[in-house]
Design a protein around this motif. Structure first.
Motif, mmCIF file in Angstrom:
data_model
loop_
_atom_site.group_PDB
_atom_site.id
_atom_site.type_symbol
_atom_site.label_atom_id
_atom_site.label_comp_id
_atom_site.label_asym_id
_atom_site.label_seq_id
_atom_site.Cartn_x
_atom_site.Cartn_y
_atom_site.Cartn_z
ATOM 1 N N VAL A 134 0.832 -1.213 0.000
ATOM 2 C CA VAL A 134 0.000 0.000 0.000
ATOM 3 C C VAL A 134 0.861 1.256 0.000
ATOM 4 O O VAL A 134 0.659 2.169 -0.815
ATOM 5 N N LYS A 135 1.832 1.320 0.903
ATOM 6 C CA LYS A 135 2.599 2.552 1.092
ATOM 7 C C LYS A 135 3.593 2.813 -0.034
ATOM 8 O O LYS A 135 3.892 3.977 -0.329
ATOM 9 N N SER A 136 4.113 1.776 -0.657
ATOM 10 C CA SER A 136 5.098 1.982 -1.731
ATOM 11 C C SER A 136 4.467 2.564 -2.985
ATOM 12 O O SER A 136 5.160 3.123 -3.836
ATOM 13 N N ARG A 144 12.763 0.866 -0.254
ATOM 14 C CA ARG A 144 14.005 0.742 0.510
ATOM 15 C C ARG A 144 13.727 0.129 1.879
ATOM 16 O O ARG A 144 14.469 -0.729 2.346
ATOM 17 N N ILE A 145 12.633 0.571 2.502
ATOM 18 C CA ILE A 145 12.234 0.006 3.792
ATOM 19 C C ILE A 145 11.943 -1.486 3.634
ATOM 20 O O ILE A 145 12.284 -2.289 4.505
ATOM 21 N N ILE A 270 16.338 0.350 12.602
ATOM 22 C CA ILE A 270 15.324 1.301 13.078
ATOM 23 C C ILE A 270 14.308 1.590 11.974
ATOM 24 O O ILE A 270 13.097 1.637 12.216
ATOM 25 N N GLU A 271 14.780 1.768 10.742
ATOM 26 C CA GLU A 271 13.860 2.013 9.632
ATOM 27 C C GLU A 271 12.985 0.793 9.364
ATOM 28 O O GLU A 271 11.803 0.932 9.019
ATOM 29 N N LEU A 276 9.715 5.150 7.477
ATOM 30 C CA LEU A 276 10.476 6.327 7.067
ATOM 31 C C LEU A 276 10.737 7.241 8.260
ATOM 32 O O LEU A 276 9.807 7.667 8.943
ATOM 33 N N ILE A 277 11.999 7.530 8.492
ATOM 34 C CA ILE A 277 12.389 8.428 9.578
ATOM 35 C C ILE A 277 13.410 9.428 9.038
ATOM 36 O O ILE A 277 13.911 9.287 7.917
ATOM 37 N N LYS A 278 13.727 10.416 9.849
ATOM 38 C CA LYS A 278 14.728 11.412 9.467
ATOM 39 C C LYS A 278 16.098 10.928 9.921
ATOM 40 O O LYS A 278 16.431 10.987 11.108
ATOM 41 N N VAL A 279 16.879 10.445 8.975
ATOM 42 C CA VAL A 279 18.192 9.883 9.298
ATOM 43 C C VAL A 279 19.103 10.960 9.897
ATOM 44 O O VAL A 279 19.925 10.665 10.780
#
Length: 301
Positions: A134-136, A144-145, A270-271, A276-279
């Protein structure tokens, strides 16, 4: 039931899911064949902030059974009259049954654990597939996740079946068969999504490996005694306004700084857990920990 981090998933989660369901599914369905939950219950991916974290910080899988939301939690109104005795009884049955199965050491128990482990990973893979599918579509970065989750989950699958095979050598051939099936299902889902899992190229700073001389999470109270006021306020504001970074920075990240994993591997883990996070936030916080000698690098400056 709050489960272990994705990189630790395995036998404890699989058993607790089964015993938890059995303990809280006490009502009969319409045809009186299936069992239904007679209380509101649910499963949650790893969340931080309680006593289970110290076990996770020393690589012992720790799930958490809790009642949430709870308006009396950590207040002066949290008295014994708020305790749900039936919930405590059933939670004790679930936890005790899990410990009992692990301690039995018999072939029958091993076969039961093997079946539940395979079921757990199959459900986990299916849920991952649905979310990524769904999210991709809206954000290609989710591919990537997906690759990061593939690597984390496949490693967890291999580790758990290898553990079972070592503990119960009489079923080692069967564990290998289940291992192959689980990995084949994982690969099949990724083939459907047309996602090719490739090695991740890391930047120089991501190759650093850090160690620390303390165990467990790091609290804002401890940081307040070390950091300057401006830096502390930035961290406090961040974890208050973007709440996902509270468990990531104060719990998940410290648990993974173990003298073995590189910064890049920590970020990938963590990802895989949170998406999605702010690396750059992770890099900033790691720099703070290093600057104040809370962590030290073992492979370069």
């Amino acid at each position: 039931l709050i489960e272990t981090p994705l990189y630790m998933r395995g036998i404890v989660d699989a058993l607790m899911e089964q015993t938890f369901n059995m303990a809280f599914h006490a009502s009969k369905g319409f045809g009186e064949v299936s069992n239904l939950p007679d209380r509101k219950v649910g499963f949650s991916s790893y969340d931080a902030g309680s006593d289970h974290d110290i076990f996770i910080s020393i690589n012992i899988p720790g799930v958490m059974l809790n009642q949430w939301p709870d308006q009396y939690y950590h207040t002066d109104l949290d008295d014994l009259d708020k305790v749900d005795v039936e919930n405590i009884k059933r939670s004790a049955v679930a936890a005790g049954s899990t410990a009992y199965y692990i301690a039995l050491g018999s072939k029958d128990a091993a076969l039961k654990i093997l079946g539940l482990l395979t079921l757990h990973f199959c459900k986990l893979i299916s849920n991952m597939f649905s979310e990524i599918l769904v999210k991709s579509k809206d954000d290609p970065r989710w591919k990537r996740i997906a690759c990061e989750r593939y690597n984390i989950v496949s490693a967890a699958i291999k580790r758990n079946y290898e553990i079972l095979g070592k503990i119960y050598p009489e079923i080692i051939d069967l564990t290998r068969t289940h291992l192959d099936k689980a990995l084949a299902q994982l690969k099949a889902y990724y083939d459907i999504m047309d996602i090719k899992v490739e090695p991740v190229e890391m930047e120089d700073w991501e190759l650093k490996i850090y160690t620390k001389d303390w165990i467990g999470p790091i609290s804002l109270r401890r940081l307040s005694k070390i950091l300057d006021e401006e830096t502390l306020l930035k961290i406090q504001r961040l974890v208050r306004e973007e709440r996902i970074y509270r468990p990531i920075l104060l719990y998940y990240l410290p648990n993974l700084i173990d003298g073995r994993r590189s910064v890049g591997e920590i970020i990938r883990a963590i990802e895989a857990e949170y998406g999605l996070i702010k690396v750059d936030v992770l890099k900033w916080f790691i720099d703070i920990l290093e600057k104040h000698r809370l962590i030290t690098t073992i492979n370069g400056s």
